[in-house]
Design an enzyme around this catalytic site. Structure first.
Site, PDB file in Angstrom:
ATOM      1  N   LYS A   1       0.855  -1.186   0.000  1.00 59.37           N
ATOM      2  CA  LYS A   1       0.000   0.000   0.000  1.00 59.37           C
ATOM      3  C   LYS A   1       0.894   1.240   0.000  1.00 59.37           C
ATOM      4  CE  LYS A   1      -3.476   2.504   2.580  1.00 59.37           C
ATOM      5  NZ  LYS A   1      -4.605   2.418   3.478  1.00 59.37           N
TER       6      LYS A   1
ATOM      7  N   LYS B   1      -2.363  -1.458  -3.689  1.00 60.58           N
ATOM      8  CA  LYS B   1      -3.207  -0.267  -3.605  1.00 60.58           C
ATOM      9  C   LYS B   1      -2.351   0.975  -3.711  1.00 60.58           C
ATOM     10  CE  LYS B   1      -6.244   2.045  -0.411  1.00 60.58           C
ATOM     11  NZ  LYS B   1      -6.472   2.281   0.974  1.00 60.58           N
TER      12      LYS B   1
END
Ligand code: PBG
Length: 338
Positions: free
Chosen positions: A202, A262
């Site tokens: 992420k 992400k």
């Protein structure tokens, strides 16, 4: 020179297989189906549906509405819903202490959704940011986000979510060691069937902007020197790619069942590397900013919104992703069902 020259014609004409819809369908290498989609959804504690200005088409849903949405997901063939809470400002504090309330909004939403459509999977974000007054994902001490004290709180939060019926815990905080701590707590509590999809790779990204609006998370760093203005000390540097392999390897070793990249489209190279390296169920999160860009350009008539939506979702499958967490899920699933 005349056009009557006969040779050499190419023996291979790649356009032959593109000449009609049926040939294109017959040789298509990847495809998208409702089962590839995880529907990301925002829940609030009031009544009805409240539009999110920066995400046209996305609304904050009441607990009753998310239960109805779970039934809709089932009917559309969407296997799973990821919920994110909009928390009332009065319930936020510096430590995010209401994150582990067994009767909090998230737990009530999970119970309502499970009662309405038990065959739909529910995924919960494990992170403190909706619950902290400063909007960070961890406990602050002297302007620093403290890792281990945060992990202890995440474990408490994960356990109440699991007990409420959450199927997949999705730690999105990027603290070190949180997957191991959550996995150990689940085992100790007899909750060994609860899955973990870690937000493993992420990145500290600008593309989460509209999400903060959607969940009512404050502007980071606002007016307080002890409140860092970004998440760069815990989320990954967008310039890095080998580091994603290390993050994912750790999370797998710590007990993650599935991993996530992400944001999505700007990080397709990372998704491809992870799929090739680990062959794990690998999901991409098409985040709020990606959604907002397609919707904004579509609203201006600058792109064909629907085609851009489907093309972007298909790109994740082409990159090797198992599935996509997306705000487009119901719209895409409706199109796919025809
Ligand atoms: C919180 C969290 C974020 C998102 C999902 N969980 C924001 C952040 O980390 O700052 C982003 C979702 C989106 O942009 O759609 N830990």
């Amino acid at each position: 020179m005349t056009v009557t020259q006969l040779a050499p014609y190419p023996a291979t004409r790649l356009r032959r297989l593109r000449q009609s819809d049926w040939t294109r369908r017959m040789v298509r290498e990847t495809s998208l189906a409702p089962a590839d989609l995880i529907w990301s959804m925002v829940v609030h504690d009031g009544e009805g549906r409240i539009p999110v200005a920066s995400m046209p088409g996305v609304e904050r849903l009441s607990v009753a509405e998310v239960a109805r949405a779970a039934v809709e997901a089932r009917d559309l063939g969407i296997p799973c819903i990821a919920i994110f809470p909009f928390i009332d400002g009065a319930l936020k504090d510096v430590d995010g202490s209401t994150a582990a309330d067994p009767n909090g909004l998230v737990c009530r939403a999970v119970r309502a959704m499970k009662a309405a459509a038990p065959e739909v999977g529910i995924m919960c974000d494990v992170a403190l940011d909706p619950f902290t007054s400063h909007g960070h994902d961890g406990v602050l001490d002297d302007g620093r986000i403290v890792n281990d004290a945060t992990v202890a709180r995440l474990v408490d939060q994960a356990l109440v979510q699991a007990r409420a019926g959450c199927d997949i815990l999705a730690p999105s905080d990027m603290m070190d060691g949180r997957v191991a701590a959550i996995r150990a707590a689940l085992e100790a509590e007899g909750l060994q069937d609860v899955m973990i999809m870690s937000y493993a790779a992420k990145y500290a990204s600008a593309f989460y902007g509209p999400y903060r609006d959607a969940i009512g998370s404050g502007k980071l760093g606002s007016g307080d020197t002890l409140n860092p203005g970004d998440k760069k000390t815990y989320q990954m540097d967008p310039a890095n790619t080998d580091e994603a392999l290390r993050e994912v390897a750790l999370d797998i070793a710590e007990g993650a069942d599935m991993v996530m990249v992400k944001p999505g489209l700007p990080y397709l190279d990372i998704a491809r590397r992870l799929v090739d390296a680990f062959a794990m169920p690998t999901f991409a999160f098409q985040v709020s900013g990606e959604y907002a860009m397609i919707m904004a350009a579509g609203a201006n008539g600058w792109i064909d919104e629907e085609r851009a939506m489907m093309e972007s979702l298909g790109a994740f499958k082409r990159a090797g992703c198992t599935g996509i967490i997306t705000y487009f899920a119901p719209r895409a699933a409706r199109l796919l069902k025809g």
